[in-house]
Design an enzyme around this catalytic site. Structure first.
Site, short mmCIF file in Angstrom:
data_model
loop_
_atom_site.label_atom_id
_atom_site.label_comp_id
_atom_site.label_asym_id
_atom_site.label_seq_id
_atom_site.Cartn_x
_atom_site.Cartn_y
_atom_site.Cartn_z
N LEU A 141 0.86 -0.81 -0.09
CA LEU A 141 0.63 -0.12 0.43
C LEU A 141 1.30 1.27 -0.52
O LEU A 141 0.56 2.44 -0.76
CB LEU A 141 -1.42 -0.01 1.17
CG LEU A 141 -1.93 -1.11 1.28
CD1 LEU A 141 -2.90 -0.71 2.25
CD2 LEU A 141 -3.10 -0.89 0.24
N GLY A 142 1.98 1.14 0.31
CA GLY A 142 3.09 2.48 0.40
C GLY A 142 3.82 2.05 1.57
O GLY A 142 4.29 1.12 1.78
N GLY A 191 7.98 5.54 6.60
CA GLY A 191 9.39 5.87 7.26
C GLY A 191 10.15 4.55 7.92
O GLY A 191 11.61 4.68 7.38
N PHE A 192 9.66 4.14 8.67
CA PHE A 192 10.15 2.80 9.24
C PHE A 192 9.61 1.53 8.61
O PHE A 192 9.70 1.04 8.88
CB PHE A 192 8.83 2.79 11.06
CG PHE A 192 9.96 4.03 11.64
CD1 PHE A 192 10.35 4.36 11.50
CD2 PHE A 192 8.55 4.78 11.91
CE1 PHE A 192 11.24 5.17 12.17
CE2 PHE A 192 8.87 5.57 12.44
CZ PHE A 192 10.30 5.58 12.96
N GLY A 193 8.98 1.23 7.01
CA GLY A 193 8.97 -0.01 6.63
C GLY A 193 8.15 1.03 5.71
O GLY A 193 7.41 1.26 5.21
N VAL A 242 3.57 -0.83 4.00
CA VAL A 242 2.59 -1.21 4.53
C VAL A 242 1.60 -2.56 3.37
O VAL A 242 1.87 -1.63 2.42
CB VAL A 242 2.25 0.25 5.71
CG1 VAL A 242 0.55 -0.29 5.03
CG2 VAL A 242 2.72 1.07 5.79
N LYS A 270 1.44 -3.27 9.10
CA LYS A 270 2.46 -2.40 8.91
C LYS A 270 4.09 -3.27 9.01
O LYS A 270 4.03 -3.92 10.27
CB LYS A 270 2.89 -0.86 9.55
CG LYS A 270 3.98 -0.48 9.41
CD LYS A 270 3.36 0.63 10.91
CE LYS A 270 4.54 1.46 11.52
NZ LYS A 270 4.38 2.81 12.33
N ASP A 300 4.45 13.27 15.44
CA ASP A 300 5.05 13.11 13.87
C ASP A 300 2.97 13.11 13.01
O ASP A 300 3.29 12.29 11.89
CB ASP A 300 5.09 11.95 13.52
CG ASP A 300 5.50 11.81 11.92
OD1 ASP A 300 5.95 10.30 11.55
OD2 ASP A 300 6.38 13.14 11.29
#
Ligand SMILES: *[C@@H]1O[C@H](CO)[C@@H](O)[C@H](O)[C@H]1NC(C)=O
Ligand SMILES: *[C@@H]1O[C@H](CO)[C@@H](O)[C@H](O)[C@H]1NC(C)=O
Ligand SMILES: *[C@@H]1O[C@H](CO)[C@@H](O)[C@H](O)[C@H]1NC(C)=O
Ligand SMILES: *[C@@H]1O[C@H](CO)[C@@H](O)[C@H](O)[C@H]1NC(C)=O
Ligand SMILES: *[C@@H]1O[C@H](CO)[C@@H](O)[C@H](O)[C@H]1NC(C)=O
Ligand SMILES: *[C@@H]1O[C@H](CO)[C@@H](O)[C@H](O)[C@H]1NC(C)=O
Ligand SMILES: *[C@@H]1O[C@H](CO)[C@@H](O)[C@H](O)[C@H]1NC(C)=O
Length: 803
Positions: A491-492, A495-497, A499, A513, A610
């Site tokens: 899906l996208g 910043g941390f990995g 999805v 995620k 964030d």
């Protein structure tokens, strides 16, 4: 009477103290005394040097612009050793030929410490119009004993050189201040690294954090925008012994400075006589692709946040792009040409100035570990050759001004092995046990109940009153649900990995995620997010369904949001049409409520840290849900503000006090909320906002329109017709109130929710934070400005006015 006498005494005092004297030269017999308010000025009266105060306790010797009303300090001598009263003296020691600062007791607190071998015959100190403070022989202008340009502080001035020795790697660079009120050396340095092909880097405690990169003949590969500044010329030189970089200003009436701010990035300012302030002439470089090695090796970072593995490299089981097969030359190896790139890290590259591009390719092909090549110099049609070996690090696509880059595609690189097929049950057990052990430490115990036999176990939070049962899914369950994390399901990329979308065997849609191993989100952030979000229940927060862990694989399983993230809608010219005003207002309202719940209504007080449009997800009915709690912090009941020395989050949404000082509070989230409101209304991004008529960012633009009494001009063109102007105006005003410079001026979320209901008349907003340039210029300078104010002046003003 008594008062009157006092007043006249003060008046006399004031008259006396303001009789400052300016010197054009300092000699051994004529030192510069702080007590006499003496300063040294340059011939053309551009710069001034002398004592200045940061606060009532700390005084420094520094250099600033003489004719600029807000004191802008460009260099400080005694950075680490301030004087504590106004009796300091700056003098020349003619025996040693050095410059030194003595305190009230005559003790040396700082010295130029460059014992010259030449006999210091009659040395004098002079400040040049370039801002260079020079100790030289009286009779010979050119025989320099010492000069401040050889010892830069945080400001890079025209004519100054950043340089490094090729043989030793020793460098002269720029070092940030510790904070805007503390000139002592901070964590960041900008200098040229000489490993491989020399490149300009910014380091944080010796670790590269940002890389303008190597010189390509026209400029630094990563900062093409610098080349377009008409009044500025970049100079670079590379010889066998030394590499240097400097810049000059073509029109010498332009005042320009480049400053490495305490938060660790360079800002470039030009003085504007019309507006009487420093204008930030370039957008800040910090989009996330600018963070060094953001995507990990062998990946291509493009348009903000997306990472892609280079051709022929498949993401391995942990999401990184490390090669799974050894580099093997074969017939059929070829090169893929990519245009518009920023060259990757050259610290282990090899270069040759005379080899042509054709030869360059041939040579690369002959060496199995050569993975890429490019021209060394792209000016005049291109020349020279640059080779990379093994991993390609920190490669990115540039929006404009990038260069050609040729990546090797190995014929031998078969399909990457599917790491998922090799999972071992033991691995799952150990992984979960590890997670569980650490969870127990922080107040979790396990309830051994299985949801689907062999599929999930639960853990339960005993520390809170609520019953939180959170399923732990088996890795294989999620892997199967996401089609082995196939690209199709992606899906996208966050910043941390990444999805992924998945469907569980019972038909439930999920979003997974997958935290990348290379990401900075470690076990702590993971636990943080899981802990936080498991306890939160609100219709405007995304719901966590469970988690999974196997070795270093960490997965979070959320409810699936059919409409993806908000940024996808509002920044896309066709999608944005689907968001009419009612929907936008509904979204603004929903985010406000979700945030209010986080700040006040849940049992915990949570600061998200964030917030941005890509972290707002939309369900099938376009209800907004706040997601991504990886950076969130829980506050104690009575705690209002905290400080972190690791500033994380997203530039463009960060308030000034957080980006620069690391202070965050619920008002930091309010700031980010305000940015989002203005983005939702205007359909434009705060970061990367460009208006053809001025250099303001979106906040500055909105503020300008507000001041000019035409706030409605901010509105997205796609909207205008259908919008009730009172609602729109109210939202703009709320947005501006939320992005005000000072946290204490911003409303809290409960006030915001009330304001949005329209049952209250709203106060007038003040100036937003970060608004002048395209980045953090206001704050950087306003703080310097306030700290640079002469404390003597202030004292006399306040005493002379009887209250
Ligand atoms: C010190 O000198 C500066 C000019 O160099 C002057 O503007 C200022 O008023 C003086 N301060 C006092 C307290 O006299
Ligand atoms: C002192 O500084 C001058 C000018 O920067 C330089 O040329 C000289 O080599 C330095 N001397 C020593 C001993 O470092
Ligand atoms: C600026 O340039 C002009 C012409 O080159 C020169 O006469 C003048 O002295 C320069 N001014 C400064 C402050 O360098
Ligand atoms: C990087 O990504 C951009 C955008 O997706 C693409 O145009 C470019 O070719 C890619 N470059 C490499 C080296 O993969
Ligand atoms: C996957 O990549 C990581 C680094 O990103 C590496 O440590 C690991 O060994 C790789 N795994 C496999 C199976 O190649
Ligand atoms: C560059 O390449 C040329 C031609 O192959 C070679 O003669 C020369 O020695 C090389 N220069 C360096 C510095 O390696
Ligand atoms: C390939 O290049 C690397 C780096 O220059 C060098 O260490 C290695 O010996 C080369 N290998 C061959 C087969 O030439």
């Amino acid at each position: 009477m008594e008062n009157l006498r006092k007043l006249s005494v003060y008046f006399l005092l004031l008259c006396f103290t303001s009789m400052s004297s300016t010197l054009e030269i300092i000699t051994p017999s004529q030192p510069l005394r702080d007590g006499r308010n003496e300063t040294l000025i340059s011939e053309g009266r551009i710069f001034e040097a002398g004592f200045f105060a940061v606060d009532s306790k700390r005084r420094y010797v520094g250099i600033w612009y003489r004719n600029i009303p807000e004191k802008t300090v460009v260099w400080v001598a005694n950075r680490e050793k301030p004087l504590h009263d106004a009796s300091g003296v700056l003098q020349i020691d003619s025996d040693k030929g050095i410059l030194r600062i003595l305190d009230s007791k005559g003790i040396e607190t700082w010295s130029s410490n460059n014992a010259s071998k030449q006999l210091a015959d009659n040395p004098v100190l002079q400040l040049l119009d370039s801002g260079n403070l020079v100790l030289r022989h009286a009779k010979n202008m050119r025989s320099i004993l010492w000069q401040s340009f050889d010892y830069p502080g945080d400001t890079f001035l025209p004519g100054m050189k950043i340089r490094s020795s090729i043989k030793t790697g020793q460098y002269i660079g720029i070092t940030s201040w510790k904070s805007l009120q503390d000139p002592s050396p901070g964590k960041y340095s900008m200098h040229i690294d000489t490993k491989g092909l020399p490149q300009l880097v910014i380091t944080e405690e010796n670790r590269v954090v940002y890389r303008p990169g190597p010189w390509n003949g026209l400029g630094f590969t990563g900062t093409p925008e610098l080349r377009n500044i008409k009044f500025m010329k970049l100079l670079y030189g590379l010889s066998e012994d030394e590499v240097f970089y400097e810049y000059s200003i073509l029109d010498n009436s332009t005042l320009m400075r480049s400053r490495l701010v305490p938060a660790g990035f360079p800002l470039r300012f030009v003085w504007s006589a019309q507006t009487n302030r420093w204008d930030n002439i370039l957008p800040s470089p910090f989009d996330q692709c600018e963070t060094y090695d953001f995507c990990g090796p062998n990946a291509n970072c493009s348009s903000g946040r997306s990472c892609e593995c280079l051709t022929g490299i498949k993401p391995n089981s942990s999401g990184g792009c490390l090669r799974t097969t050894p580099l093997e030359c074969r017939e059929g190896d070829r090169f893929e040409k990519h245009q518009g790139m920023k060259l990757p890290d050259t610290s282990s590259s090899r270069y040759n100035k005379t080899i042509s591009l054709g030869e360059c390719e041939e040579l690369c092909l002959r060496n199995c570990s050569c993975t890429a090549y490019s021209n060394l110099d792209i000016s005049n049609g291109g020349s020279g050759c640059l080779h990379w070996f093994d991993n390609i690090v920190d490669l990115r696509q540039l929006a404009e001004g990038g260069q050609d880059f040729y990546v090797r595609v190995y014929a031998a690189s078969g399909p990457a092995k599917n790491g998922m097929d090799k999972r071992k049950l033991a691995g799952i057990a150990i992984g979960c046990a590890l997670l569980i052990t650490s969870m127990v430490i922080i107040g979790f115990t396990i309830k051994k109940k299985l949801m689907h036999p062999g599929k999930a176990i639960y853990w339960k939070d005993k520390s809170s009153q609520e019953d939180v049962d959170l399923p732990i899914f088996e890795f294989s369950t999620i892997s199967n649900a996401t089609n082995q994390f196939s690209e199709v399901n992606k899906l996208g990329q966050g910043g941390f990995g990444s999805v992924y979308k998945g469907i569980l065997v019972d038909g439930q849609e999920i979003a997974v995620k997958r935290l990348s191993k290379t990401s900075r989100q470690g076990m702590d952030e993971f636990k943080n997010e899981v802990l936080l979000i498991a306890k939160l229940q609100h219709r405007n927060l995304v719901k966590l369904l469970g988690c999974s862990i196997q070795n270093e694989e960490k997965l979070l399983i959320y409810e699936f949001m059919a409409n993806g993230s908000l940024d996808y809608f509002i920044f896309n010219s066709t999608k944005t049409k689907l968001l009419d005003w009612t929907k936008r207002l509904h979204i603004i309202d929903g985010i406000a409520r979700g945030l209010l719940y986080l700040h006040q209504d849940s049992r915990l007080r949570i600061i998200h840290r964030d917030l941005k449009t890509s972290n707002i997800l939309l369900d099938i009915d376009m209800n907004p849900k706040i997601s991504d709690f990886g950076l969130a912090r829980i506050f104690g009941g009575d705690q209002d503000e905290a400080n972190t020395n690791r500033v994380m989050g997203t530039y463009g949404y960060m308030p000034p006090e957080y980006a620069v000082h690391g202070y965050f509070s619920d008002k930091s989230d309010v700031f980010s909320f305000g940015v989002m409101v203005l983005e939702i209304i205007s359909g434009r991004k705060n970061r990367g906002f460009v208006d053809p008529h001025h250099r303001l960012n979106l906040l500055g633009h909105a503020w300008k329109l507000w001041v000019e009494k035409r706030p409605m001009d901010l509105t997205d063109e796609q909207l205008q017709d259908s919008v009730p102007s009172s609602e729109l105006l109210r939202c703009i005003q709320v947005g501006l109130l939320c992005v005000q410079q000072r946290p204490e001026d911003r409303p809290n979320m409960s006030t915001v929710v009330i304001m949005l209901k329209g049952e209250k008349s709203l106060p007038n907003p003040g100036e937003p934070g970060f608004y002048i340039g395209r980045d953090n210029q206001t704050l950087a300078d306003s703080i310097v400005r306030s700290s640079g104010e002469c404390s003597i002046n202030e004292a006399s003003n306040s005493t002379i006015l009887p209250r």
